[in-house]
Design an enzyme around this catalytic site. Sequence first.
Site, short mmCIF file in Angstrom:
data_model
loop_
_atom_site.label_atom_id
_atom_site.label_comp_id
_atom_site.label_asym_id
_atom_site.label_seq_id
_atom_site.Cartn_x
_atom_site.Cartn_y
_atom_site.Cartn_z
CG ASP A 174 -9.42 1.20 -6.71
OD1 ASP A 174 -10.17 0.65 -7.62
OD2 ASP A 174 -8.30 0.06 -6.92
CB SER A 175 -11.95 -1.70 -4.35
OG SER A 175 -11.54 -1.64 -5.59
CE1 TYR B 86 -13.88 -0.86 -0.76
CE2 TYR B 86 -14.35 0.47 -1.87
CZ TYR B 86 -13.85 -0.09 -0.91
OH TYR B 86 -13.41 1.01 -0.15
CB CYS C 240 -13.25 -3.27 -14.70
SG CYS C 240 -13.05 -4.06 -12.50
CB THR C 241 -9.11 -0.26 -11.60
OG1 THR C 241 -9.91 -1.30 -10.68
CG2 THR C 241 -9.76 1.16 -11.20
CG HIS C 242 -8.39 -5.60 -11.07
ND1 HIS C 242 -8.89 -4.33 -10.15
CD2 HIS C 242 -7.56 -6.16 -10.74
CE1 HIS C 242 -8.33 -3.91 -9.28
NE2 HIS C 242 -7.76 -5.21 -9.15
CB CYS D 291 -13.17 2.51 -6.96
SG CYS D 291 -14.19 1.18 -6.51
CG ASN D 292 -14.27 1.50 -13.42
OD1 ASN D 292 -14.67 2.00 -14.72
ND2 ASN D 292 -13.39 1.17 -12.93
CB THR D 293 -17.41 -0.83 -7.44
OG1 THR D 293 -16.74 -1.59 -8.89
CG2 THR D 293 -18.33 -1.67 -7.20
CD GLU E 118 -6.64 -7.48 -6.20
OE1 GLU E 118 -5.78 -7.56 -5.53
OE2 GLU E 118 -7.16 -6.53 -6.73
N1 DGL Z 1 -11.71 -1.10 -8.24
C1 DGL Z 1 -12.88 -2.29 -8.48
C2 DGL Z 1 -13.22 -0.98 -10.22
O1 DGL Z 1 -13.12 -1.33 -10.78
C3 DGL Z 1 -12.89 -3.08 -9.25
C4 DGL Z 1 -12.17 -3.80 -7.65
C5 DGL Z 1 -13.17 -4.17 -7.04
O2 DGL Z 1 -14.32 -5.29 -7.13
O3 DGL Z 1 -13.19 -3.60 -5.74
O4 DGL Z 1 -14.35 -1.38 -10.34
#
Ligand code: DGL
Length: 285
Positions: free
Chosen positions: A10-11, A42, A186-188, A73-75, A153
């Site tokens: 993940d990012s 990301y 998104c992971t968050h 990571c979704n991105t 975060e």
């Molecule tokens: N992990 C990223 C996602 O799931 C979120 C955090 C980021 O922007 O890197 O898209």
Amino acid sequence: MDQRPIAVFDSGLGGLTVVRSLRERLPAEDIVYFGDTARVPYGTKTPDTVMRFSREISAFLMRMNPKCIVAACNTASAVCLPRLGEDVPVPMVGVVTPGAASAVETTRPGDLVAVIGTEATIASNAYRNAIHAIDSTRSVVQVACPLFVPIVEEGVYASDPIVRMAVDRYLAPLRRLKPTAVLLGCTHYPMIRTAIAEYLGASVALIDSGDATADEVGDTLRRSGALSDLASAGSLHCYVSDHPRRFQTVGSHFLGSSIPDVVRVCSEELARGADALSSRPRASA
Ligand code: DGL
């Protein structure tokens, strides 16, 4: 049976929500996690940069001899797959396809599905395309929610007024549109799921792409006979590109338990190893 670890990247620390889902479903599996804490987020970066970082991390994770790699990571999933998966010699599972499949399963023809995610994820249209590839009858609306990541975060979750303000700021149009389901792309976002659910109301189904991905990883390994047959609980080894202590502290909320050992790998070392990832014949899981 295959005792090699599942690699997850993940990012940053958000992918630990996916690790949590994996551990609930596949408790015997060893997991190796990489969080790119030096270069997060990301979601505000260009596709080229996200691809370069994801490639470097995949090359690093291949050194751990994994049986598959999960792009938590979704991105990264939205921007890099399926292209990156073609250069990785083990199966690569992203979060977009399982999340999209879950959205289609949860809804009916003609229903409205809302996708929320980072700017890069929404700009890629990956979720919309994946939903329509399965079923073109769903209407899809997409909303980028850039402030959700920095708020989470900071360790600020559901009950804080700032979360409610951000939820109102981004999701007011969805409250009016009343989608059948909202895909947490998104992971968050699972960390503020309660605030989102309270705001949108009980009639809106919230879909966690991390849960759907963990199910997909389990199915993939099961189909190829590659699940671990160990009776004991699997291990978790974490690597980050910066600030292991912060990762341990904040990450434990994402994981839902303490994080044992975290090793720092500097970004320069990652960049040096990226060339190791070249097109090779794929091995099955
Ligand atoms: N992990 C990223 C996602 O799931 C979120 C955090 C980021 O922007 O890197 O898209």
